[in-house]
Design a protein around this motif. Structure first.
Motif, mmCIF file in Angstrom:
data_model
loop_
_atom_site.group_PDB
_atom_site.id
_atom_site.type_symbol
_atom_site.label_atom_id
_atom_site.label_comp_id
_atom_site.label_asym_id
_atom_site.label_seq_id
_atom_site.Cartn_x
_atom_site.Cartn_y
_atom_site.Cartn_z
ATOM 1 N N SER A 57 -23.048 1.354 -18.411
ATOM 2 C CA SER A 57 -22.933 1.995 -19.715
ATOM 3 C C SER A 57 -22.343 3.388 -19.576
ATOM 4 C CB SER A 57 -24.286 2.028 -20.412
ATOM 5 O OG SER A 57 -24.871 3.298 -20.355
ATOM 6 N N LEU B 101 -23.044 12.920 -15.246
ATOM 7 C CA LEU B 101 -22.004 13.931 -15.063
ATOM 8 C C LEU B 101 -22.424 15.256 -15.674
ATOM 9 C CD1 LEU B 101 -18.844 11.767 -15.802
ATOM 10 C CD2 LEU B 101 -19.489 12.748 -13.597
ATOM 11 N N LEU B 102 -23.074 15.185 -16.843
ATOM 12 C CA LEU B 102 -23.457 16.426 -17.514
ATOM 13 C C LEU B 102 -24.632 17.101 -16.818
ATOM 14 C CD1 LEU B 102 -23.045 15.515 -21.280
ATOM 15 C CD2 LEU B 102 -21.546 16.896 -19.857
ATOM 16 N N ALA B 103 -25.459 16.310 -16.143
ATOM 17 C CA ALA B 103 -26.564 16.911 -15.400
ATOM 18 C C ALA B 103 -26.020 17.680 -14.192
ATOM 19 C CB ALA B 103 -27.550 15.842 -14.959
ATOM 20 N N GLN C 148 -21.224 12.188 -34.434
ATOM 21 C CA GLN C 148 -21.891 11.241 -33.544
ATOM 22 C C GLN C 148 -23.324 10.995 -34.004
ATOM 23 O OE1 GLN C 148 -20.437 9.923 -30.396
ATOM 24 N NE2 GLN C 148 -22.050 8.473 -30.887
ATOM 25 N N MET D 280 -21.988 20.967 -25.549
ATOM 26 C CA MET D 280 -21.169 20.113 -24.703
ATOM 27 C C MET D 280 -20.822 20.885 -23.449
ATOM 28 S SD MET D 280 -20.384 17.034 -24.915
ATOM 29 C CE MET D 280 -19.828 16.157 -23.472
ATOM 30 N N ALA D 281 -21.665 20.816 -22.471
ATOM 31 C CA ALA D 281 -21.470 21.591 -21.248
ATOM 32 C C ALA D 281 -22.339 20.986 -20.159
ATOM 33 C CB ALA D 281 -21.867 23.048 -21.493
ATOM 34 N N ILE D 282 -22.317 21.587 -18.987
ATOM 35 C CA ILE D 282 -23.212 21.164 -17.906
ATOM 36 C C ILE D 282 -24.214 22.280 -17.675
ATOM 37 C CG2 ILE D 282 -23.351 20.406 -15.500
ATOM 38 C CD1 ILE D 282 -20.357 19.899 -15.586
ATOM 39 N N PRO D 283 -25.506 22.111 -17.842
ATOM 40 C CA PRO D 283 -26.182 20.997 -18.511
ATOM 41 C C PRO D 283 -25.938 21.028 -20.020
ATOM 42 C CG PRO D 283 -27.741 22.755 -18.034
ATOM 43 C CD PRO D 283 -26.442 23.187 -17.441
ATOM 44 N N PRO D 284 -26.148 19.910 -20.702
ATOM 45 C CA PRO D 284 -25.712 19.834 -22.104
ATOM 46 C C PRO D 284 -26.653 20.493 -23.103
ATOM 47 C CG PRO D 284 -26.573 17.722 -21.389
ATOM 48 C CD PRO D 284 -26.662 18.630 -20.215
ATOM 49 N N GLU E 175 -22.855 5.823 -21.436
ATOM 50 C CA GLU E 175 -23.857 6.850 -21.719
ATOM 51 C C GLU E 175 -24.543 7.311 -20.437
ATOM 52 O OE1 GLU E 175 -23.350 4.191 -23.544
ATOM 53 O OE2 GLU E 175 -23.195 4.850 -25.623
ATOM 54 N N VAL E 176 -24.816 6.342 -19.557
ATOM 55 C CA VAL E 176 -25.495 6.684 -18.308
ATOM 56 C C VAL E 176 -24.585 7.556 -17.436
ATOM 57 C CG1 VAL E 176 -26.397 5.719 -16.169
ATOM 58 C CG2 VAL E 176 -26.999 4.675 -18.343
ATOM 59 N N ARG F 250 -14.446 13.882 -24.229
ATOM 60 C CA ARG F 250 -15.558 14.802 -24.405
ATOM 61 C C ARG F 250 -15.926 15.452 -23.074
ATOM 62 N NH1 ARG F 250 -18.676 11.520 -27.938
ATOM 63 N NH2 ARG F 250 -19.220 10.431 -26.035
ATOM 64 N N GLN F 251 -15.900 14.660 -22.019
ATOM 65 C CA GLN F 251 -16.282 15.189 -20.710
ATOM 66 C C GLN F 251 -15.263 16.198 -20.209
ATOM 67 O OE1 GLN F 251 -16.709 11.389 -18.870
ATOM 68 N NE2 GLN F 251 -18.519 10.942 -20.081
ATOM 69 N N ALA G 130 -16.062 19.369 -21.708
ATOM 70 C CA ALA G 130 -17.262 19.977 -21.145
ATOM 71 C C ALA G 130 -17.014 20.527 -19.745
ATOM 72 C CB ALA G 130 -18.393 18.952 -21.098
ATOM 73 N N GLY G 131 -15.799 20.331 -19.242
ATOM 74 C CA GLY G 131 -15.474 20.867 -17.922
ATOM 75 C C GLY G 131 -15.989 20.016 -16.777
ATOM 76 N N VAL G 132 -16.143 18.720 -17.019
ATOM 77 C CA VAL G 132 -16.700 17.843 -15.993
ATOM 78 C C VAL G 132 -15.665 17.488 -14.924
ATOM 79 C CG1 VAL G 132 -17.512 15.474 -15.640
ATOM 80 C CG2 VAL G 132 -18.530 16.870 -17.432
ATOM 81 N N GLU H 274 -22.192 9.501 -18.456
ATOM 82 C CA GLU H 274 -22.051 10.817 -19.057
ATOM 83 C C GLU H 274 -23.264 11.689 -18.765
ATOM 84 O OE1 GLU H 274 -19.691 11.646 -22.509
ATOM 85 O OE2 GLU H 274 -21.541 11.940 -23.616
ATOM 86 N N THR H 275 -24.448 11.076 -18.857
ATOM 87 C CA THR H 275 -25.657 11.842 -18.600
ATOM 88 C C THR H 275 -25.670 12.358 -17.169
ATOM 89 O OG1 THR H 275 -26.790 10.501 -20.222
ATOM 90 C CG2 THR H 275 -28.168 11.758 -18.731
ATOM 91 N N TRP I 216 -30.256 16.210 -25.561
ATOM 92 C CA TRP I 216 -31.431 16.386 -24.698
ATOM 93 C C TRP I 216 -32.541 17.150 -25.412
ATOM 94 C CZ3 TRP I 216 -30.126 17.187 -18.816
ATOM 95 C CH2 TRP I 216 -29.184 16.217 -18.430
ATOM 96 N N ASN J 212 -26.734 10.029 -28.562
ATOM 97 C CA ASN J 212 -26.465 11.312 -29.207
ATOM 98 C C ASN J 212 -26.270 12.432 -28.197
ATOM 99 O OD1 ASN J 212 -26.614 10.274 -31.756
ATOM 100 N ND2 ASN J 212 -28.756 10.783 -32.044
ATOM 101 N N PHE K 93 -29.082 9.208 -24.728
ATOM 102 C CA PHE K 93 -27.809 8.698 -24.241
ATOM 103 C C PHE K 93 -26.738 8.632 -25.324
ATOM 104 C CE2 PHE K 93 -30.719 7.108 -20.984
ATOM 105 C CZ PHE K 93 -30.058 7.540 -19.852
#
Lengths: 368, 296
Positions: free
Chosen positions: A64, A72-74, A354, B35-39, A66-67, A91-92, A95-97, A69-70, B263, B260, B258
């Motif tokens: 998925s 990568l964002l962590a 969203q 929208m960043a790390i962390p979000p 979503e998983v 989107r990523q 966010a600078g991923v 993205e989570t 967190w 939306n 996930f």
């Protein structure tokens, strides 16, 4: 947006993920850590790459967006290449991923397909961060015999099959699955209503929600991967799902010789075209190896091998001479020019939209 | 001194694996999504010293909690989760009690084997066992096949993808957690108490309700908690067996986290879940304890 989530691959993913977590004890060994969708590559492609370059591939899978993205964002995901889908990628990137690709290290970029590059540029302007791996459509999968039994002239090539209450209700007893992915289904509902499938207007989204609520009683389940088995086993009549997954159900049914005939159609009103894009996270540890891997995947015969294995079209024009004829000529995989015109590309939702879309979706799915 | 070490181990465990993670979740629940790390923002920046800390606290807000109470979805999800968990716990108790009773009454030399048999399912992955139920419950599944062949039904039953399947899944998965504490308390009951009741002319059913049942209450309570608490937050069973209309807080959390990518709101949902669940349970156990002490 869960895709191809099967137990075996999920367990495999756990084992591989555990392997990925082991710190690089032998730093001298060159390696690249790839995170891709499950059941989405010919394993030989990876072993061939290692044979040719001496770079070890640690391959991990997800089911998925979503998983991914989570993770990568962590931050600190530990992967060198990940393969998210278009809107998620966009989107990523914001966010600078991801890091920009070093195109001087990717001479095989010349093999890419300009038509696909043009469409993926919507998510990644200039295709600076990503390369297309595979692309496909979201359409209608169906059990040919069971449909015929209930309605001889069923419009399988039209969204009427799903959205006309008097038609869809004929198949209620037989089982209808929809993807549990608002980002895929809401645009289809908007398209069917004659609205812009990319509309972010709350009133339009509300209308799409109402349309879905009307047909809701006929839907047995919203799920993004179970439909593969359900279609292949002949448990259900209709599934709205990803092209390659439905074709995979067809292959499985043929292999099982259970007499189930699975069909896939891109409806005449149009359908969403999606792209899975390979990109390098900003914090990747093996950037040079990642580029070598990408350049290898851009080789026409390599990516053709992957396409032949997974039944998806890729974004590599030069590879088409190596793709099996029955795949290349299958218009549900490589749509003709006429169909291509009817396919739309979805742009990413902002956080507010969203949330609105997810809320409408929850209302449709749970009745709350 | 050695005693102090021994006592401190569970406390350290709780602090490291419960309190600290909870405080992190609590902190995120007061942040805003980004929208960043962390979000989410703000991120605690200790390198800026006191200023960083001040900045951090001034940006925290209760907005996420306000939002959760403004949308009926979350409250309904809480209520429906608690309802499903409560019914499932009751059903588990109904199934587990006779089993535990039978085990406690079985010859002494059999009992270790019987306990082993109860634990045996744990040797197979929980996920695989839940998947197996799909094969049993689906339309062309084993259950329907059996019932149709026996001539009990003419049309296959739709159990798969309904809330009924969720109940079946929870009862099956959590049964050992109910049986074991029940067995432990039933096994301790002195049989001479029942003999005494019989001697005084009490029929077996009455002896059960007046002697066995009250004495097994601690086991019932422990078992119910062990089943109820994880069942409220259950995600896998409703996801695999349940229909789309099965609304549970686990699924709501998943969507929030996930789909939306929010967190902060999902953290707030988790904090509220903890409050609605843990506080009444702690209070209940307190009162039980004082009752027991008063009775002793």
């Amino acid at each position: 947006m869960l895709r191809v989530g099967r137990l075996g691959s999920a367990l495999g993913a756990c084992i591989l993920a555990a392997a990925a977590l082991v710190p690089a004890a032998m730093a001298a060994d060159r390696e690249v850590r790839v995170y891709n969708w499950s059941d989405y590559i010919d394993p030989e492609v990876l072993t061939d790459f290692t044979k040719e370059t001496g770079i070890k591939v640690i391959y991990d899978v997800f089911d998925s967006n979503e998983v991914v993205e989570t993770k990568l964002l962590a931050g600190g995901s530990g992967y060198d290449i990940v393969v998210p889908t278009g809107p998620f990628l966009a989107r990523q990137i914001s966010a600078g991923v991801f890091q920009k690709l070093d195109k001087s290290k990717l001479p095989n970029l010349k093999n890419t397909w300009p038509l696909i590059n043009e469409r993926t540029a919507l998510y990644d302007p200039g295709n600076d961060y990503s390369i297309n791996y595979m692309w496909g459509t979201t359409g209608i999968g169906y059990n040919e015999d069971k449909i015929k039994e209930r309605m001889a002239d069923a419009p399988v090539n039209s969204w009427d099959l799903i959205f006309k209450p008097e038609i869809v209700s004929k198949f209620k007893d037989c089982g209808i699955f929809l993807l549990d992915a608002p980002d895929d289904i809401i645009p289809i509902a908007l398209l069917y209503l004659g609205l812009n499938p990319n509309s972010k207007d709350p009133a339009d989204l509300e209308k799409a929600g109402e349309l879905l609520q009307k047909i809701r009683p006929n839907i047995q389940k919203f799920h993004s991967s179970e439909f593969i088995n359900a279609l292949a086993n002949g448990d259900i009549c209709i599934a709205v799902g990803y092209s390659g997954d439905i074709l995979q159900a067809r292959t499985r049914a043929t292999e099982a010789k259970n007499g189930v005939k699975v069909g896939y159609k891109i409806p005449k009103e149009g359908a969403q075209m999606w792209f899975d894009q390979m990109a390098i996270p900003a914090d990747a540890k093996h950037v040079a190896e990642a580029h070598e891997f990408l350049n290898y995947m851009l080789k026409p015969e390599v990516i053709a091998k992957a396409s032949n294995y997974v039944n998806y079209a890729n974004g590599n024009l030069a590879s088409q001479q190596f793709i099996n004829k029955e795949i290349l000529e299958d218009t549900s995989i490589f749509p003709d020019d006429e169909t291509l015109k009817r396919l739309f590309v979805k742009d990413p939702y902002d956080a507010k939209t969203q949330r609105a879309v997810t809320r409408i979706w929850t209302k449709v799915v749970t009745g709350q | 001194m050695r005693r102090w070490y021994l006592i401190s181990i569970p406390y350290i465990w709780l602090v490291v694996f419960f309190l600290v993670p909870f405080l992190i979740v609590l902190k995120i629940s007061f942040s805003q999504t980004a929208m960043a790390i962390p979000p989410y923002i703000p991120v605690l920046d200790l390198s800026r010293g006191i200023d960083g800390l001040k900045d951090f606290f001034s940006h925290l807000s209760f907005d996420n909690y306000r939002f959760i109470f403004s949308d009926s979805l979350y409250i309904n999800a809480y209520i429906s989760s608690v309802k499903i968990a409560a019914i499932a716990t009751f059903l588990t108790l109904l199934v587990a009690y006779p089993v535990a009773y039978g085990m406690a009454r079985a010859p002494k030399e059999w009992q270790p084997t019987l306990v082993m048999l109860v634990i045996l399912p744990f040797w197979t992955s929980f996920l695989i066992r839940v998947y197996a139920w799909i094969g049993i419950l689906k339309k062309e599944g084993l259950l329907n096949l059996l019932l149709m062949n026996l001539g009990l039904i003419s049309e296959p039953l739709t159990i798969m993808n309904t809330t009924t399947a969720v109940y079946i899944g929870i009862v099956y998965s959590y049964l050992p957690f109910m049986i074991l504490p029940l067995y432990a308390s039933l096994e301790k009951i002195n049989p001479s108490l029942l003999e005494a009741a019989a001697d005084l002319g009490s029929p077996p059913i009455r002896s059960f309700w007046q002697v066995t049942f009250p004495l097994s209450l601690p086991g019932i309570i422990a078992g119910c908690f062990l089943v109820f608490i994880p069942a409220v937050g259950e995600f896998v069973i409703p996801d695999l067996l349940g229909g789309s209309e099965t609304l549970m807080i686990g699924k709501t959390l998943w969507t929030e986290f996930f789909s939306n990518r929010d967190w902060p709101v999902s953290s707030a949902v988790a904090v509220i879940l903890l409050l609605v669940l843990v506080i009444p349970i702690v209070l209940f156990q307190r009162s039980q304890q004082t009752q027991r002490e008063a009775g002793a």
